[in-house]
Motif scaffolding. Structure first.
Motif, PDB file in Angstrom:
ATOM      1  N   GLY A  11       0.813  -1.218   0.000  1.00 22.32           N
ATOM      2  CA  GLY A  11       0.000   0.000   0.000  1.00 22.32           C
ATOM      3  C   GLY A  11       0.848   1.270   0.000  1.00 22.32           C
ATOM      4  O   GLY A  11       0.474   2.261  -0.636  1.00 22.32           O
ATOM      5  N   GLU A  47      10.621   2.905   5.574  1.00 23.56           N
ATOM      6  CA  GLU A  47      10.394   1.457   5.598  1.00 23.56           C
ATOM      7  C   GLU A  47      11.398   0.797   6.551  1.00 23.56           C
ATOM      8  O   GLU A  47      12.591   1.058   6.476  1.00 23.56           O
ATOM      9  N   ASP A  93      -3.387  -3.379   5.511  1.00 24.89           N
ATOM     10  CA  ASP A  93      -3.428  -4.256   6.686  1.00 24.89           C
ATOM     11  C   ASP A  93      -3.404  -3.477   7.997  1.00 24.89           C
ATOM     12  O   ASP A  93      -3.914  -3.954   9.017  1.00 24.89           O
TER      13      ASP A  93
HETATM   14  C1  LIG Z   1       0.844 -15.987   3.899  1.00 21.97           C
HETATM   15  C2  LIG Z   1       0.113 -14.850   3.266  1.00 21.97           C
HETATM   16  C3  LIG Z   1      -0.385 -14.981   1.979  1.00 21.97           C
HETATM   17  C4  LIG Z   1      -1.065 -13.930   1.367  1.00 21.97           C
HETATM   18  N1  LIG Z   1      -1.563 -14.086   0.102  1.00 21.97           N
HETATM   19  C5  LIG Z   1      -2.210 -13.061  -0.485  1.00 21.97           C
HETATM   20  C6  LIG Z   1      -2.677 -13.168  -1.823  1.00 21.97           C
HETATM   21  O1  LIG Z   1      -2.522 -14.189  -2.495  1.00 21.97           O
HETATM   22  N2  LIG Z   1      -3.324 -12.094  -2.372  1.00 21.97           N
HETATM   23  C7  LIG Z   1      -3.488 -10.932  -1.668  1.00 21.97           C
HETATM   24  O2  LIG Z   1      -4.064  -9.982  -2.209  1.00 21.97           O
HETATM   25  N3  LIG Z   1      -3.059 -10.805  -0.402  1.00 21.97           N
HETATM   26  C8  LIG Z   1      -2.419 -11.833   0.200  1.00 21.97           C
HETATM   27  N4  LIG Z   1      -1.963 -11.695   1.476  1.00 21.97           N
HETATM   28  C9  LIG Z   1      -2.225 -10.432   2.196  1.00 21.97           C
HETATM   29  C10 LIG Z   1      -1.257  -9.341   1.751  1.00 21.97           C
HETATM   30  O3  LIG Z   1       0.067  -9.788   1.859  1.00 21.97           O
HETATM   31  C11 LIG Z   1      -1.458  -8.109   2.617  1.00 21.97           C
HETATM   32  O4  LIG Z   1      -2.816  -7.818   2.728  1.00 21.97           O
HETATM   33  C12 LIG Z   1      -0.721  -6.914   1.991  1.00 21.97           C
HETATM   34  O5  LIG Z   1       0.653  -7.162   1.969  1.00 21.97           O
HETATM   35  C13 LIG Z   1      -1.058  -5.649   2.757  1.00 21.97           C
HETATM   36  O6  LIG Z   1      -0.290  -4.595   2.247  1.00 21.97           O
HETATM   37  P1  LIG Z   1       0.162  -3.422   3.232  1.00 21.97           P
HETATM   38  O7  LIG Z   1       0.954  -2.483   2.400  1.00 21.97           O
HETATM   39  O8  LIG Z   1      -0.994  -2.942   3.991  1.00 21.97           O
HETATM   40  O9  LIG Z   1       1.115  -4.138   4.294  1.00 21.97           O
HETATM   41  P2  LIG Z   1       2.494  -4.887   4.057  1.00 21.97           P
HETATM   42  O10 LIG Z   1       2.603  -5.390   2.675  1.00 21.97           O
HETATM   43  O11 LIG Z   1       2.613  -5.870   5.173  1.00 21.97           O
HETATM   44  O12 LIG Z   1       3.578  -3.756   4.234  1.00 21.97           O
HETATM   45  C14 LIG Z   1       3.840  -3.180   5.490  1.00 21.97           C
HETATM   46  C15 LIG Z   1       5.255  -2.638   5.471  1.00 21.97           C
HETATM   47  O13 LIG Z   1       5.470  -1.848   6.630  1.00 21.97           O
HETATM   48  C16 LIG Z   1       6.758  -2.113   7.132  1.00 21.97           C
HETATM   49  N5  LIG Z   1       6.748  -1.782   8.564  1.00 21.97           N
HETATM   50  C17 LIG Z   1       6.191  -2.473   9.577  1.00 21.97           C
HETATM   51  N6  LIG Z   1       6.367  -1.840  10.753  1.00 21.97           N
HETATM   52  C18 LIG Z   1       7.056  -0.706  10.468  1.00 21.97           C
HETATM   53  C19 LIG Z   1       7.555   0.379  11.268  1.00 21.97           C
HETATM   54  N7  LIG Z   1       7.372   0.426  12.596  1.00 21.97           N
HETATM   55  N8  LIG Z   1       8.244   1.380  10.638  1.00 21.97           N
HETATM   56  C20 LIG Z   1       8.441   1.351   9.279  1.00 21.97           C
HETATM   57  N9  LIG Z   1       7.997   0.346   8.486  1.00 21.97           N
HETATM   58  C21 LIG Z   1       7.321  -0.664   9.072  1.00 21.97           C
HETATM   59  C22 LIG Z   1       6.967  -3.587   6.850  1.00 21.97           C
HETATM   60  O14 LIG Z   1       8.348  -3.910   6.835  1.00 21.97           O
HETATM   61  C23 LIG Z   1       6.313  -3.741   5.501  1.00 21.97           C
HETATM   62  O15 LIG Z   1       7.216  -3.568   4.431  1.00 21.97           O
HETATM   63  C24 LIG Z   1      -1.259 -12.722   2.085  1.00 21.97           C
HETATM   64  C25 LIG Z   1      -0.758 -12.591   3.382  1.00 21.97           C
HETATM   65  C26 LIG Z   1      -0.075 -13.634   3.967  1.00 21.97           C
HETATM   66  C27 LIG Z   1       0.444 -13.477   5.369  1.00 21.97           C
END
Ligand SMILES: Cc1cc2nc3c(=O)[nH]c(=O)nc-3n(C[C@H](O)[C@H](O)[C@H](O)COP(=O)(O)OP(=O)(O)OC[C@H]3O[C@@H](n4cnc5c(N)ncnc54)[C@H](O)[C@@H]3O)c2cc1C
Length: 381
Positions: free
Chosen positions: A15, A34, A284
């Motif tokens: 995201g 990050e 998330d």
């Molecule tokens: C096993 C598994 C399989 C999945 N399969 C699918 C799928 O097939 N299709 C699908 O759509 N979704 C899938 N998902 C869900 C998907 O991975 C997440 O919904 C998605 O990654 C969310 O994106 P995001 O950017 O919100 O969070 P994330 O991708 O988790 O990114 C969060 C980022 O924040 C960083 N971060 C964390 N804490 C801090 C901090 N304090 N300071 C700075 N940076 C920080 C992390 O290092 C990370 O890079 C799966 C999830 C899992 C666990």
């Protein structure tokens, strides 16, 4: 448009960079902090980007790059512990119907594409910066003493969001789903047709496998949390859990050089608000859901597009954040509920499994329809 000169985005997963690119399009200076030290090509396992998520990428000009780096899914095939096919969802018409197919991609490849594209659009991405605190004026402090300020702070830091914990005093903690995920990549001759997501409802655990065109098989296991009487070593435990399932599952587990995980699965629900003052959450961090709907990444990307559009169209931050949450909450909650329903069929016990195998024919059309409804969604810009 809301007047924002610079935005601080916490988290450069999925995201974060997508939001960064949409904000750059509005002329906002964007810095992403990050926690990970670098974009690791091999990080994590793989995921499916649903057609609705591909639409957001395509609107950013990245649809073709992601499609080239990934592989289309043509069908889901459901198999019981004896190896009998108990159902199939044909997805060959998706590209024509929704503009894109469900695209299977290694997580590291997707991260690398997003990181590079965001930088090319002028987003500053700082790695090795873990948020540890911030004050009311938007100044964030990081693990090694760095301080950064944004007119607005976007929490894109995922399931265990520090932004959520710091800014929302009553934020719920992630709730365990009760399933453990393990993944891997293997090269071995197993009877999985290319382009098909084969889903095995095993006797004790669930197993999914996808063969890429180059012959490599991408797999994941979803099983119960370990009990004390099970082998401590991960591979031995997985082999024992799948001992009564089709023999190719064991062959894949044996042939996998490195097991990725294990990751205990969690969800985040019941967060009363997604924004507080100048801080707003997406993906998330706001609403982590079970991966069983294959929509978490696409939800984060849709959130980013809606959030940027709301900032463009509103007169104040409060108005923009309210419009964003109002539009997004019903959709993500409906998909999270569908994902939870899928979870309950993955480790149901012997009686539940007996019913599930017999009811699959009735259940699948509804699941396919639900999937198509989620795929058909288009965020307007
Ligand atoms: C096993 C598994 C399989 C999945 N399969 C699918 C799928 O097939 N299709 C699908 O759509 N979704 C899938 N998902 C869900 C998907 O991975 C997440 O919904 C998605 O990654 C969310 O994106 P995001 O950017 O919100 O969070 P994330 O991708 O988790 O990114 C969060 C980022 O924040 C960083 N971060 C964390 N804490 C801090 C901090 N304090 N300071 C700075 N940076 C920080 C992390 O290092 C990370 O890079 C799966 C999830 C899992 C666990």
């Amino acid at each position: 448009m809301v007047k924002i000169e610079n935005a601080l985005v916490i988290g450069g997963g999925i995201g974060g960079p997508v939001l960064g690119m949409w904000l750059r399009g509005l002329g906002v200076e964007v810095t992403i902090a990050e926690a990970r030290p670098s974009v690791a090509e091999a990080e994590g396992a793989f995921l499916g980007v649903a057609p609705n998520g591909m639409h957001v990428l395509s609107a950013l000009g990245l649809g073709e790059r992601v499609a080239e780096a990934g592989h289309p899914c043509e069908a889901f095939e459901f198999v019981n512990a004896k190896g009998k096919i108990i159902g199939r969802i044909d997805r060959r018409g998706d590209a024509a119907r929704f503009g894109h197919p469900l695209t299977m991609i290694r997580r590291g490849r997707l991260h690398a594409i997003l990181d590079e594209a965001a930088r090319a659009q002028g987003v500053t991405i700082l790695h090795g910066q873990r948020l540890v605190g911030f004050s009311d004026d938007g100044t964030a402090s990081f693990e090694h003493g760095q301080r950064l300020r944004g007119d607005v702070v976007f929490g894109c830091d995922g399931l265990r969001s520090t932004t959520r914990a710091l800014a929302f005093s009553s934020a719920p903690s992630p709730r365990p789903i009760g399933l453990l995920d393990v993944g891997g990549f293997a090269r071995v001759d197993v009877p999985i047709p290319p382009g098909v997501n084969v889903m095995v409802f095993g006797r004790r655990a669930f197993f999914g496998a996808f063969r890429a065109p180059d012959g490599e098989v991408w797999w994941f296991h979803n099983g119960p949390m370990p009990r004390e009487d099970e082998p401590a070593e991960l591979r031995a435990r997985l082999l024992a859990l799948h001992a009564d399932d089709p023999s190719w599952v064991g062959a894949l587990l044996e042939a996998t050089p490195e097991l990725l995980g294990p990751w205990p699965l969690h969800r985040v629900d019941g967060l009363p608000r997604w924004s507080e003052g100048r801080v707003c959450l997406l993906g998330d961090a706001a609403h982590a859901m079970s991966p069983s709907a294959g929509q978490g990444a696409s939800m984060a990307m849709e959130d980013a597009m809606v959030l940027a559009r709301s900032l463009r169209d509103a007169a104040s931050l409060d108005e923009a954040f309210a419009a964003y949450e109002q539009e997004r909450r019903p959709r993500v909650e409906a998909i999270a509920r569908a994902a939870s329903r899928n979870d309950s069929s993955k480790a149901p016990g012997p009686v539940g499994a007996w019913f599930r195998d017999r009811m699959m024919g009735l259940f699948l059309p509804r699941a396919a329809e639900e999937q198509s409804k989620a795929y058909a969604h288009r965020v307007a810009w």
